[in-house]
Design an enzyme around this catalytic site. Structure first.
Site, PDB file in Angstrom:
ATOM      1  N   LYS A   1       0.840  -1.207   0.000  1.00  0.00           N
ATOM      2  CA  LYS A   1       0.000   0.000   0.000  1.00  0.00           C
ATOM      3  C   LYS A   1       0.878   1.262   0.000  1.00  0.00           C
ATOM      4  O   LYS A   1       0.550   2.259  -0.674  1.00  0.00           O
ATOM      5  CB  LYS A   1      -0.916  -0.010   1.228  1.00  0.00           C
ATOM      6  CG  LYS A   1      -1.757   1.234   1.416  1.00  0.00           C
ATOM      7  CD  LYS A   1      -2.794   1.464   0.317  1.00  0.00           C
ATOM      8  CE  LYS A   1      -3.522   2.789   0.551  1.00  0.00           C
ATOM      9  NZ  LYS A   1      -4.539   3.074  -0.454  1.00  0.00           N
TER      10      LYS A   1
ATOM     11  N   LYS B   1      -0.105  11.302   5.830  1.00  0.00           N
ATOM     12  CA  LYS B   1       0.206  10.151   6.689  1.00  0.00           C
ATOM     13  C   LYS B   1       0.851   9.026   5.869  1.00  0.00           C
ATOM     14  O   LYS B   1       1.861   8.441   6.246  1.00  0.00           O
ATOM     15  CB  LYS B   1      -1.087   9.689   7.352  1.00  0.00           C
ATOM     16  CG  LYS B   1      -0.984   8.394   8.111  1.00  0.00           C
ATOM     17  CD  LYS B   1      -2.021   7.327   7.852  1.00  0.00           C
ATOM     18  CE  LYS B   1      -3.102   7.431   6.907  1.00  0.00           C
ATOM     19  NZ  LYS B   1      -3.768   6.197   6.506  1.00  0.00           N
TER      20      LYS B   1
END
Ligand code: NAD
Length: 290
Positions: A171, A239
């Site tokens: 990811k 993030k």
């Protein structure tokens, strides 16, 4: 495997839970935001009073939370998933978090008789609504097979990529590519507009050639119109770039473009765009130039 406990019913979790309900699962959900819980119960879900309440009767628990500290609290905390799930429960965290958070959860789970997978997703809100997410799964192969039926309700590309934490590393790779594409699409729009060329026509041509991409297909029109309703917030992509930069450090590799994109996304946040869609990276490139 018919009862699902679902924690985190936001932009992604809400439609994912709704798809499970439509597929015939009994879904008990919890979120801190009343509005999200309301949408969930309107879709046929059963509202839980706490994380513990959501997971107690579940065969499968799914979490879809913003960041690593949320997952650590919800998974490992005293009122959390591992403390309250029954033995044999399959726990699938689909949030995007640090790989070491996923590994910590996977290490703690067996002592409670729980099987844990990290299964972050790509495909955005549209993929969540349509049930067409790409799902990258880390963990034991047998647990992946056990999760397959539930995951097939949520996504169309579902791949076991390695041991615990590997889903999160994949990811991170996904997010640095997505961030880089947004940065360059933004530059292309600024170049066209600043040169007096019709940006809409120009981007239509790009979308049909080698520069074409899912991002161009889905977002070129809204970007040209300066519509930045999330979708995926700049804060969350910030993030994720932090996770990518940390993963690169841990792997001992230099990823110069990733560093640059991380700084551009940090600038978008610093300029007050944290709650806009990540396509608002365009605003940063624009401000450099106008
Ligand atoms: P969101 O902020 O819309 O949803 C997160 C939800 O978690 C919120 O409703 C929040 O109230 C809830 N929550 C936080 N702490 C909680 C707690 N302790 N107990 C119960 N609920 C709690 O975020 P999102 O866009 O749905 O993203 C969720 C995750 O999916 C993130 O990790 C994100 O990076 C990832 N993701 C998002 C997208 C996207 O396009 N939005 C795409 C792929 C992956």
């Amino acid at each position: 495997m018919n009862c699902v406990g679902f924690v985190g019913l936001g932009i992604m979790g809400g439609p994912m839970a709704a798809n499970l309900i439509r597929a015939g699962y009994t879904v008990t959900g919890f979120d801190l935001v009343e509005e999200s819980v309301k949408r969930f119960t309107e879709a046929g879900g059963q509202a839980a009073a706490s994380v513990a309440d959501a997971v107690a009767g579940a065969d499968v628990v799914i979490t879809m939370l913003p960041d690593s500290p949320h997952v650590e609290e919800v998974a490992l905390g005293p009122d959390g998933v591992l403390e309250n799930a029954k033995p044999g429960t399959l726990y699938i965290d689909m949030s995007t978090v640090r790989p070491d958070t996923s590994r910590r959860v996977a290490e703690a789970a067996p002592a409670r008789g729980v099987r844990a997978l990290d299964a972050p997703v790509s495909g955005g809100e549209k993929g969540a609504i349509d049930g067409t997410l790409s799902i990258m799964v880390g963990g034991e192969a047998a647990d992946f097979e056990a999760a397959r039926q539930v995951l097939e309700v949520l996504g169309t590309t579902i791949v076991h990529v390695g041991p615990a934490g590997a889903g999160q590393t994949v990811k991170a790779a996904n997010q640095l590519v997505v961030g880089g594409v947004y940065a360059l699409v933004s530059e292309a729009i600024v170049l066209l507009e600043s040169s007096g060329v019709d940006a809409r026509k120009g981007m239509d041509v790009l979308a049909g050639g080698l520069a074409g991409s899912r991002i161009l297909d889905l977002k070129r029109e809204t970007m040209i119109n300066r519509e930045f309703k999330p979708g995926f917030r700049i804060d969350l992509h910030h993030k994720d770039m932090g996770i990518a930069v940390a993963a690169a450090r841990e792997a001992g590799v230099a990823l110069p473009m990733t560093g640059l994109v991380a700084q551009l996304i940090a600038a978008a946040r610093a300029q007050g765009h944290g709650s806009l869609d990540h396509s608002a990276l365009l605003k940063v490139i624009e401000r450099m130039n106008r």
